[in-house]
Design a protein around this motif. Sequence first.
Motif, PDB file in Angstrom:
ATOM      1  N   ARG A 252       0.926  -1.143  -0.148  1.00 18.96           N
ATOM      2  CA  ARG A 252       0.099   0.172   0.187  1.00 18.96           C
ATOM      3  C   ARG A 252       0.786   1.282   0.066  1.00 18.96           C
ATOM      4  NH1 ARG A 252      -3.587  -1.020   5.197  1.00 18.96           N
ATOM      5  NH2 ARG A 252      -3.993   1.233   4.904  1.00 18.96           N
TER       6      ARG A 252
ATOM      7  N   THR B  18       2.295   2.823  -3.201  1.00 12.64           N
ATOM      8  CA  THR B  18       1.370   3.596  -4.246  1.00 12.64           C
ATOM      9  C   THR B  18       1.258   4.907  -3.766  1.00 12.64           C
ATOM     10  OG1 THR B  18      -0.272   2.907  -3.058  1.00 12.64           O
ATOM     11  CG2 THR B  18       0.205   1.286  -4.571  1.00 12.64           C
TER      12      THR B  18
ATOM     13  N   GLU C  95      -2.970   7.277   2.883  1.00 12.38           N
ATOM     14  CA  GLU C  95      -3.457   7.263   1.591  1.00 12.38           C
ATOM     15  C   GLU C  95      -4.400   8.185   1.525  1.00 12.38           C
ATOM     16  OE1 GLU C  95      -2.932   2.508   1.432  1.00 12.38           O
ATOM     17  OE2 GLU C  95      -4.629   3.438   2.696  1.00 12.38           O
TER      18      GLU C  95
END
Length: 118
Positions: A22, A25, A64
């Motif tokens: 994760r 990215t 994120e």
Amino acid sequence: MNLWETMTGSDLTRDWKAFEARAATLPDDYRAAWEQIKAHLFPYSGFTGRNLMPILDGALALLEETAADGQTIHEVLGDDIAGFCAALAGGEGARNYRDRWREQLNRNVARKLGRLGG
């Protein structure tokens, strides 16, 4: 999670790999902040690090979401990543592994001195 996964830590390895996938990215500045967050949170971990997994998951989710919103890492974390991590771990006075070792050493010394003195 079953007993075997708990004993071997394979669940932690699986979760860790998922975190890193994760994080890969994220934009570069966010990945750098992720590395700093991990480094600042590790002193608060228990023996296995299992207690940090939900905290790391939450921190990564924050990164994120804010990256997707287009915010800068400075807007999200400010200048004090260590303070941010201390707050995540339970506050500025949160005990880390050094504190636990120091307390254990002090108890052992006091016990030994108590036996010698009494």
